[in-house]
Design an enzyme around this catalytic site. Structure first.
Site, PDB file in Angstrom:
ATOM      1  CG  PHE A  70       8.423  -1.222  -3.355  1.00  0.00           C
ATOM      2  CD1 PHE A  70       9.441  -1.449  -4.270  1.00  0.00           C
ATOM      3  CD2 PHE A  70       7.320  -2.077  -3.358  1.00  0.00           C
ATOM      4  CE1 PHE A  70       9.357  -2.492  -5.194  1.00  0.00           C
ATOM      5  CE2 PHE A  70       7.237  -3.122  -4.261  1.00  0.00           C
ATOM      6  CZ  PHE A  70       8.247  -3.323  -5.186  1.00  0.00           C
ATOM      7  CG  ASP A 125       0.859  12.804   8.274  1.00  0.00           C
ATOM      8  OD1 ASP A 125       0.051  12.353   7.432  1.00  0.00           O
ATOM      9  OD2 ASP A 125       0.891  12.416   9.452  1.00  0.00           O
ATOM     10  CB  VAL A 126      -0.868  13.065   2.483  1.00  0.00           C
ATOM     11  CG1 VAL A 126       0.338  13.436   1.644  1.00  0.00           C
ATOM     12  CG2 VAL A 126      -0.997  11.564   2.659  1.00  0.00           C
ATOM     13  CG  ASN A 158      -6.315  16.021   3.679  1.00  0.00           C
ATOM     14  OD1 ASN A 158      -7.291  16.754   3.853  1.00  0.00           O
ATOM     15  ND2 ASN A 158      -5.599  15.528   4.673  1.00  0.00           N
ATOM     16  CB  ALA A 209      -2.072   3.042  -4.293  1.00  0.00           C
ATOM     17  CE1 TYR A 269      -2.268  -1.125   3.128  1.00  0.00           C
ATOM     18  CE2 TYR A 269      -3.037  -3.321   2.548  1.00  0.00           C
ATOM     19  CZ  TYR A 269      -2.362  -2.169   2.214  1.00  0.00           C
ATOM     20  OH  TYR A 269      -1.776  -2.049   0.973  1.00  0.00           O
ATOM     21  CE  LYS A 302      -4.004   1.250   0.806  1.00  0.00           C
ATOM     22  NZ  LYS A 302      -3.390   2.297  -0.012  1.00  0.00           N
TER      23      LYS A 302
HETATM   24  P1  NAD Z   1       5.983   1.707   1.088  1.00  0.00           P
HETATM   25  O1  NAD Z   1       5.800   1.582   2.557  1.00  0.00           O
HETATM   26  O2  NAD Z   1       7.294   1.365   0.505  1.00  0.00           O
HETATM   27  O3  NAD Z   1       5.614   3.169   0.593  1.00  0.00           O
HETATM   28  C1  NAD Z   1       4.631   3.952   1.204  1.00  0.00           C
HETATM   29  C2  NAD Z   1       5.142   5.381   1.271  1.00  0.00           C
HETATM   30  O4  NAD Z   1       4.116   6.206   1.853  1.00  0.00           O
HETATM   31  C3  NAD Z   1       6.370   5.533   2.179  1.00  0.00           C
HETATM   32  O5  NAD Z   1       7.361   6.298   1.527  1.00  0.00           O
HETATM   33  C4  NAD Z   1       5.833   6.256   3.413  1.00  0.00           C
HETATM   34  O6  NAD Z   1       6.821   7.020   4.059  1.00  0.00           O
HETATM   35  C5  NAD Z   1       4.714   7.078   2.816  1.00  0.00           C
HETATM   36  N1  NAD Z   1       3.672   7.449   3.758  1.00  0.00           N
HETATM   37  C6  NAD Z   1       2.979   6.655   4.595  1.00  0.00           C
HETATM   38  N2  NAD Z   1       2.091   7.369   5.301  1.00  0.00           N
HETATM   39  C7  NAD Z   1       2.215   8.662   4.899  1.00  0.00           C
HETATM   40  C8  NAD Z   1       1.571   9.870   5.248  1.00  0.00           C
HETATM   41  N3  NAD Z   1       0.614   9.901   6.167  1.00  0.00           N
HETATM   42  N4  NAD Z   1       1.941  11.010   4.610  1.00  0.00           N
HETATM   43  C9  NAD Z   1       2.926  10.988   3.670  1.00  0.00           C
HETATM   44  N5  NAD Z   1       3.568   9.867   3.297  1.00  0.00           N
HETATM   45  C10 NAD Z   1       3.220   8.716   3.907  1.00  0.00           C
HETATM   46  O7  NAD Z   1       4.818   0.813   0.431  1.00  0.00           O
HETATM   47  P2  NAD Z   1       4.583   0.412  -1.099  1.00  0.00           P
HETATM   48  O8  NAD Z   1       4.692  -1.047  -1.203  1.00  0.00           O
HETATM   49  O9  NAD Z   1       5.378   1.265  -1.997  1.00  0.00           O
HETATM   50  O10 NAD Z   1       3.041   0.780  -1.248  1.00  0.00           O
HETATM   51  C11 NAD Z   1       2.632   1.979  -1.888  1.00  0.00           C
HETATM   52  C12 NAD Z   1       1.121   1.998  -2.017  1.00  0.00           C
HETATM   53  O11 NAD Z   1       0.690   0.883  -2.799  1.00  0.00           O
HETATM   54  C13 NAD Z   1       0.406   1.911  -0.675  1.00  0.00           C
HETATM   55  O12 NAD Z   1      -0.727   2.747  -0.723  1.00  0.00           O
HETATM   56  C14 NAD Z   1      -0.019   0.463  -0.607  1.00  0.00           C
HETATM   57  O13 NAD Z   1      -1.167   0.299   0.172  1.00  0.00           O
HETATM   58  C15 NAD Z   1      -0.264   0.123  -2.066  1.00  0.00           C
HETATM   59  N6  NAD Z   1      -0.084  -1.306  -2.326  1.00  0.00           N
HETATM   60  C16 NAD Z   1       1.171  -1.861  -2.415  1.00  0.00           C
HETATM   61  C17 NAD Z   1       1.283  -3.220  -2.638  1.00  0.00           C
HETATM   62  C18 NAD Z   1       2.623  -3.895  -2.781  1.00  0.00           C
HETATM   63  O14 NAD Z   1       2.665  -5.107  -3.017  1.00  0.00           O
HETATM   64  N7  NAD Z   1       3.733  -3.203  -2.686  1.00  0.00           N
HETATM   65  C19 NAD Z   1       0.139  -4.025  -2.757  1.00  0.00           C
HETATM   66  C20 NAD Z   1      -1.107  -3.417  -2.626  1.00  0.00           C
HETATM   67  C21 NAD Z   1      -1.214  -2.053  -2.444  1.00  0.00           C
END
Ligand code: NAD
Ligand code: UDP
Length: 316
Positions: free
Chosen positions: A16, A61-62, A104, A119, A150, A154
């Protein structure tokens, strides 16, 4: 003077937030290497970027070693399951991407001399007893509860980021993101905005967990991404809260969703998840002072835009 970023790595770039970041960076003329294992992301989110010069997708996968050839000026580490439904289903992967994945990504940033953006999340504050939350608050997290996978991942990621900054001189910035919503959310990701909007648009009852008095402060994705890019452009280490300080109860959100969509859906109450935070609101004084950033899109407007996006997907 904005820093010169020609090529950026975005982990989680098919998710997202990551997909919006990739798009904004590409619009600035930055080459983007999007690294994602698609565990919660979708190729649909980056479909329009394929075929554009300067965009590369790497399925990886990172939590495993990352190699990127050539110049890298910025590493934006956004890979992680983020919705409670996702991270409760993927507890080990969530802990690994927050710990090994962050390690990494920091190693990559160090090798390339790149700025590293982590993030992080308002979840580092847990169920906060300080309200609104300022960056100097250490939080109230249950490490052994289900959300601990989670929250602690973080918190560890923040500690790791600061260790690389202090010990290795890596140029870092930590953003604590508060509940963000908008186009590219998965309709079934289980988050409150997507759940309520999709339920309203399909005429199903809106699910309110608990009595609906718990609060969240919802930020529209365009505002959130503008704040993250302001951090990228700056020298600020942070952590810095980026979120919209307008606070709503979940019941107020549900009422607004019904009003926005014109839906006649009923409301149903379901069990409150374990350790669900009772309140959450960012203090954004630091972002205002250091980044000149503040959100512009009010919840009613953002919900209307998001509803339109979901409506088009549901019609498909
Ligand atoms: P999301 O689930 O839509 O996106 C996360 C992406 O990371 C996905 O495309 C997933 O496939 C990828 N991913 C997960 N594990 C992986 C791995 N090991 N290797 C490679 N890719 C991997 O979530 P989002 O809402 O877009 O969140 C993105 C970041 O922002 C996250 O780190 C999340 O913790 C942080 N965040 C988001 C929000 C929010 O409200 N959306 C709030 C706080 C923090
Ligand atoms: N919530 C709800 N109904 C839903 C989904 C979530 O009432 O269908 C509540 C949830 O219990 C929490 C708030 O909405 O209090 C925000 O939940 P979300 O999963 O979006 O994010 P969180 O801030 O908890 O990570």
């Amino acid at each position: 003077m904005p820093r010169r970023i020609q090529r950026a790595v975005v982990t989680g770039g098919a998710g997202f937030l990551g997909s919006h970041l990739c798009t904004r960076l590409m619009e600035r003329g930055v080459e983007v290497v999007c690294v994602d294992n698609l565990v919660t992301g979708s190729m649909d989110n980056i479909e329009e970027l394929f075929g554009q010069a300067g965009f590369t997708f790497v399925h990886h996968d990172v939590s495993n070693f990352i190699h990127v050839s050539g110049r890298v000026d910025a590493v934006l580490h956004f890979a992680s399951p983020a919705s409670p439904r996702d991270y409760l289903e993927l507890p080990i992967q969530t802990l690994k991407v927050g710990s090994l994945g962050t390690h990494n990504c920091l190693g990559l940033a160090m090798e390339k001399g790149a700025r590293f953006i982590l993030a992080s999340t308002s979840e580092v504050y847990g169920d906060p007893v300080v309200h609104p939350q300022t960056e100097d608050y250490w939080g109230n997290v249950n490490p052994v509860g289900p959300r601990g996978v989670y929250d602690e991942a973080k918190r560890f990621a923040e500690a790791m980021t600061m260790a690389y900054h202090r010990a290795q001189g890596v140029d870092v910035g930590i953003v604590r993101i508060f509940n963000t919503y908008g186009p590219h959310m998965r309709p079934a990701d289980g988050r409150v905005v997507s759940n309520l909007l999709v339920q309203a648009l399909t005429g199903r009852p809106l699910t309110i967990y608990g009595d609906g008095t718990q609060t969240r402060s919802f930020c529209y994705v365009d505002d959130e991404v503008a704040g993250i890019l302001a951090l990228l452009d700056s020298d600020l280490v942070g952590p810095v809260n980026i979120g919209n300080p307008d606070e709503f109860t979940v019941s107020e959100l549900a009422a607004l969703v019904l009003e926005t969509t014109g839906s006649a859906s009923a409301l149903v109450h379901e069990e409150l998840p374990v350790d669900d935070p009772t309140q959450r609101r960012p203090d954004i004084s630091l972002a205002r002072a250091e980044l000149g950033w503040e959100p512009k899109v009010a919840l009613a407007e953002g919900l209307a835009r998001t509803a339109e996006w979901f409506r088009a997907r549901l019609d498909d």
